[in-house]
Design a protein around this motif. Structure first.
Motif, PDB file in Angstrom:
ATOM      1  N   GLU A  65       0.795  -1.228   0.000  1.00 30.02           N
ATOM      2  CA  GLU A  65       0.000   0.000   0.000  1.00 30.02           C
ATOM      3  C   GLU A  65       0.828   1.278   0.000  1.00 30.02           C
ATOM      4  OE1 GLU A  65      -3.000   0.357   2.954  1.00 30.02           O
ATOM      5  OE2 GLU A  65      -3.823  -1.608   2.528  1.00 30.02           O
ATOM      6  N   ASP A  66       1.960   1.288   0.691  1.00 29.09           N
ATOM      7  CA  ASP A  66       2.757   2.504   0.828  1.00 29.09           C
ATOM      8  C   ASP A  66       3.895   2.589  -0.184  1.00 29.09           C
ATOM      9  OD1 ASP A  66       4.173   0.416   1.940  1.00 29.09           O
ATOM     10  OD2 ASP A  66       5.063   1.625   3.525  1.00 29.09           O
ATOM     11  N   GLU A  67       3.767   1.907  -1.303  1.00 30.97           N
ATOM     12  CA  GLU A  67       4.825   1.856  -2.310  1.00 30.97           C
ATOM     13  C   GLU A  67       4.292   2.227  -3.689  1.00 30.97           C
ATOM     14  OE1 GLU A  67       7.043  -1.695   0.159  1.00 30.97           O
ATOM     15  OE2 GLU A  67       5.970  -2.189  -1.675  1.00 30.97           O
ATOM     16  N   LEU A  68       5.182   2.656  -4.569  1.00 31.93           N
ATOM     17  CA  LEU A  68       4.824   3.099  -5.916  1.00 31.93           C
ATOM     18  C   LEU A  68       5.635   2.368  -6.973  1.00 31.93           C
ATOM     19  CD1 LEU A  68       4.979   6.958  -5.348  1.00 31.93           C
ATOM     20  CD2 LEU A  68       2.928   5.570  -5.458  1.00 31.93           C
ATOM     21  N   VAL A  69       5.097   2.335  -8.185  1.00 35.49           N
ATOM     22  CA  VAL A  69       5.839   1.856  -9.356  1.00 35.49           C
ATOM     23  C   VAL A  69       6.016   3.061 -10.269  1.00 35.49           C
ATOM     24  CG1 VAL A  69       5.827   0.329 -11.356  1.00 35.49           C
ATOM     25  CG2 VAL A  69       4.879  -0.466  -9.201  1.00 35.49           C
ATOM     26  N   GLU A  70       7.267   3.389 -10.583  1.00 34.79           N
ATOM     27  CA  GLU A  70       7.562   4.503 -11.468  1.00 34.79           C
ATOM     28  C   GLU A  70       7.922   3.955 -12.845  1.00 34.79           C
ATOM     29  OE1 GLU A  70      10.721   6.500  -9.453  1.00 34.79           O
ATOM     30  OE2 GLU A  70       9.323   7.733  -8.309  1.00 34.79           O
ATOM     31  N   VAL A  71       7.205   4.402 -13.855  1.00 33.65           N
ATOM     32  CA  VAL A  71       7.416   3.914 -15.215  1.00 33.65           C
ATOM     33  C   VAL A  71       7.896   5.069 -16.084  1.00 33.65           C
ATOM     34  CG1 VAL A  71       6.332   2.813 -17.199  1.00 33.65           C
ATOM     35  CG2 VAL A  71       5.575   2.229 -14.896  1.00 33.65           C
ATOM     36  N   THR A  72       9.045   4.887 -16.729  1.00 32.73           N
ATOM     37  CA  THR A  72       9.572   5.844 -17.690  1.00 32.73           C
ATOM     38  C   THR A  72       9.777   5.093 -19.006  1.00 32.73           C
ATOM     39  OG1 THR A  72      11.881   5.404 -17.134  1.00 32.73           O
ATOM     40  CG2 THR A  72      10.770   7.114 -15.859  1.00 32.73           C
ATOM     41  N   PRO A  73      10.026   5.794 -20.097  1.00 36.86           N
ATOM     42  CA  PRO A  73      10.248   5.089 -21.365  1.00 36.86           C
ATOM     43  C   PRO A  73      11.424   4.113 -21.331  1.00 36.86           C
ATOM     44  CG  PRO A  73       9.839   7.400 -21.780  1.00 36.86           C
ATOM     45  CD  PRO A  73       9.952   7.249 -20.292  1.00 36.86           C
ATOM     46  N   SER A  74      12.410   4.377 -20.467  1.00 37.04           N
ATOM     47  CA  SER A  74      13.595   3.515 -20.462  1.00 37.04           C
ATOM     48  C   SER A  74      13.663   2.541 -19.294  1.00 37.04           C
ATOM     49  CB  SER A  74      14.856   4.382 -20.461  1.00 37.04           C
ATOM     50  OG  SER A  74      14.875   5.187 -19.304  1.00 37.04           O
ATOM     51  N   SER A  75      12.826   2.708 -18.262  1.00 34.11           N
ATOM     52  CA  SER A  75      12.945   1.830 -17.093  1.00 34.11           C
ATOM     53  C   SER A  75      11.665   1.761 -16.275  1.00 34.11           C
ATOM     54  CB  SER A  75      14.091   2.306 -16.199  1.00 34.11           C
ATOM     55  OG  SER A  75      13.783   3.584 -15.690  1.00 34.11           O
ATOM     56  N   ILE A  76      11.636   0.775 -15.377  1.00 32.97           N
ATOM     57  CA  ILE A  76      10.556   0.598 -14.408  1.00 32.97           C
ATOM     58  C   ILE A  76      11.213   0.450 -13.046  1.00 32.97           C
ATOM     59  CG2 ILE A  76       8.673  -0.881 -13.641  1.00 32.97           C
ATOM     60  CD1 ILE A  76       8.382  -1.813 -16.535  1.00 32.97           C
ATOM     61  N   HIS A  77      10.835   1.315 -12.074  1.00 32.88           N
ATOM     62  CA  HIS A  77      11.402   1.282 -10.732  1.00 32.88           C
ATOM     63  C   HIS A  77      10.283   1.173  -9.707  1.00 32.88           C
ATOM     64  CE1 HIS A  77      15.388   2.378 -12.079  1.00 32.88           C
ATOM     65  NE2 HIS A  77      14.877   3.389 -12.763  1.00 32.88           N
ATOM     66  N   THR A  78      10.588   0.564  -8.576  1.00 32.14           N
ATOM     67  CA  THR A  78       9.675   0.556  -7.436  1.00 32.14           C
ATOM     68  C   THR A  78      10.315   1.371  -6.333  1.00 32.14           C
ATOM     69  OG1 THR A  78      10.642  -1.530  -6.722  1.00 32.14           O
ATOM     70  CG2 THR A  78       8.573  -1.657  -7.936  1.00 32.14           C
ATOM     71  N   CYS A  79       9.477   2.090  -5.551  1.00 32.27           N
ATOM     72  CA  CYS A  79      10.008   2.927  -4.485  1.00 32.27           C
ATOM     73  C   CYS A  79       8.956   3.125  -3.404  1.00 32.27           C
ATOM     74  CB  CYS A  79      10.466   4.278  -5.027  1.00 32.27           C
ATOM     75  SG  CYS A  79       9.134   5.280  -5.677  1.00 32.27           S
ATOM     76  N   LYS A  80       9.403   3.665  -2.274  1.00 31.81           N
ATOM     77  CA  LYS A  80       8.504   4.011  -1.191  1.00 31.81           C
ATOM     78  C   LYS A  80       7.785   5.292  -1.553  1.00 31.81           C
ATOM     79  CE  LYS A  80       8.528   1.568   2.487  1.00 31.81           C
ATOM     80  NZ  LYS A  80       7.382   0.743   2.732  1.00 31.81           N
ATOM     81  N   ASN A  81       6.533   5.419  -1.140  1.00 38.57           N
ATOM     82  CA  ASN A  81       5.773   6.635  -1.364  1.00 38.57           C
ATOM     83  C   ASN A  81       6.249   7.670  -0.360  1.00 38.57           C
ATOM     84  OD1 ASN A  81       3.922   8.571  -1.983  1.00 38.57           O
ATOM     85  ND2 ASN A  81       2.126   7.338  -1.557  1.00 38.57           N
ATOM     86  N   ALA A  82       6.760   8.795  -0.837  1.00 38.50           N
ATOM     87  CA  ALA A  82       7.293   9.828   0.050  1.00 38.50           C
ATOM     88  C   ALA A  82       6.204  10.446   0.912  1.00 38.50           C
ATOM     89  CB  ALA A  82       7.988  10.903  -0.773  1.00 38.50           C
ATOM     90  N   LYS A  83       5.007  10.564   0.378  1.00 31.57           N
ATOM     91  CA  LYS A  83       3.886  11.137   1.119  1.00 31.57           C
ATOM     92  C   LYS A  83       2.742  10.127   1.148  1.00 31.57           C
ATOM     93  CE  LYS A  83       5.022  15.811  -0.233  1.00 31.57           C
ATOM     94  NZ  LYS A  83       4.579  17.017  -0.909  1.00 31.57           N
ATOM     95  N   PRO A  84       2.725   9.236   2.146  1.00 34.36           N
ATOM     96  CA  PRO A  84       1.631   8.261   2.200  1.00 34.36           C
ATOM     97  C   PRO A  84       0.295   8.956   2.432  1.00 34.36           C
ATOM     98  CG  PRO A  84       3.013   8.114   4.162  1.00 34.36           C
ATOM     99  CD  PRO A  84       3.652   9.100   3.230  1.00 34.36           C
ATOM    100  N   ALA A  85      -0.734   8.404   1.841  1.00 32.62           N
ATOM    101  CA  ALA A  85      -2.077   8.977   1.974  1.00 32.62           C
ATOM    102  C   ALA A  85      -2.555   8.850   3.402  1.00 32.62           C
ATOM    103  CB  ALA A  85      -3.031   8.255   1.030  1.00 32.62           C
ATOM    104  N   LYS A  86      -3.180   9.929   3.906  1.00 34.34           N
ATOM    105  CA  LYS A  86      -3.703   9.906   5.271  1.00 34.34           C
ATOM    106  C   LYS A  86      -4.980   9.094   5.289  1.00 34.34           C
ATOM    107  CE  LYS A  86      -1.808  14.346   6.573  1.00 34.34           C
ATOM    108  NZ  LYS A  86      -2.109  15.698   7.051  1.00 34.34           N
ATOM    109  N   LYS A  87      -5.120   8.291   6.337  1.00 35.37           N
ATOM    110  CA  LYS A  87      -6.335   7.481   6.477  1.00 35.37           C
ATOM    111  C   LYS A  87      -7.452   8.359   7.013  1.00 35.37           C
ATOM    112  CE  LYS A  87      -4.032   3.101   7.213  1.00 35.37           C
ATOM    113  NZ  LYS A  87      -3.891   1.950   8.093  1.00 35.37           N
ATOM    114  N   THR A  88      -8.620   8.237   6.423  1.00 41.25           N
ATOM    115  CA  THR A  88      -9.775   8.975   6.895  1.00 41.25           C
ATOM    116  C   THR A  88     -10.714   8.031   7.614  1.00 41.25           C
ATOM    117  OG1 THR A  88     -10.899   8.652   4.779  1.00 41.25           O
ATOM    118  CG2 THR A  88      -9.615  10.676   5.043  1.00 41.25           C
ATOM    119  N   ARG A  89     -11.407   8.578   8.563  1.00 38.84           N
ATOM    120  CA  ARG A  89     -12.325   7.737   9.347  1.00 38.84           C
ATOM    121  C   ARG A  89     -13.660   7.626   8.703  1.00 38.84           C
ATOM    122  NH1 ARG A  89     -11.116   8.985  15.603  1.00 38.84           N
ATOM    123  NH2 ARG A  89      -8.878   8.917  15.423  1.00 38.84           N
TER     124      ARG A  89
END
Length: 89
Positions: A65-89
């Motif tokens: 849930e707290d991770e992203l996939v970054e896709v560019t024309p030359s590569s695919i990277h996975t990384c941590k989400n710098a700003k995780p979404a705040k949970k709402t009640r």
């Protein structure tokens, strides 16, 4: 490993798989200090595994849930989400 030696990296990028649960943060650009308590003066060689080549589908299945996939024309990277979404009640 997800990246090979000499590849450009940035903060939060996944560079490999840790065998224990949870995330492990470290600086891949820092050189490891030489061990001073080594009894032999032989050089120790480091053998790196061949980097894994994940497709977009593999990366999407791998992330959490707290991770992203970054896709560019030359590569695919996975990384941590710098700003995780705040949970709402």
């Amino acid at each position: 490993m997800f990246i090979g030696p000499g590849a450009e990296v940035y903060k939060g990028q996944f560079v490999g798989i840790h065998q224990r649960p949870g995330d492990l943060s470290f600086n891949v650009c820092k050189k490891k200090a030489a061990a001073t308590n080594v009894r032999s003066h032989k050089e120790q060689t480091v053998v790196l595994d061949i980097p894994l080549d994940y497709s977009l589908d593999d990366c999407i299945e791998y992330i959490q849930e707290d991770e992203l996939v970054e896709v560019t024309p030359s590569s695919i990277h996975t990384c941590k989400n710098a700003k995780p979404a705040k949970k709402t009640r």
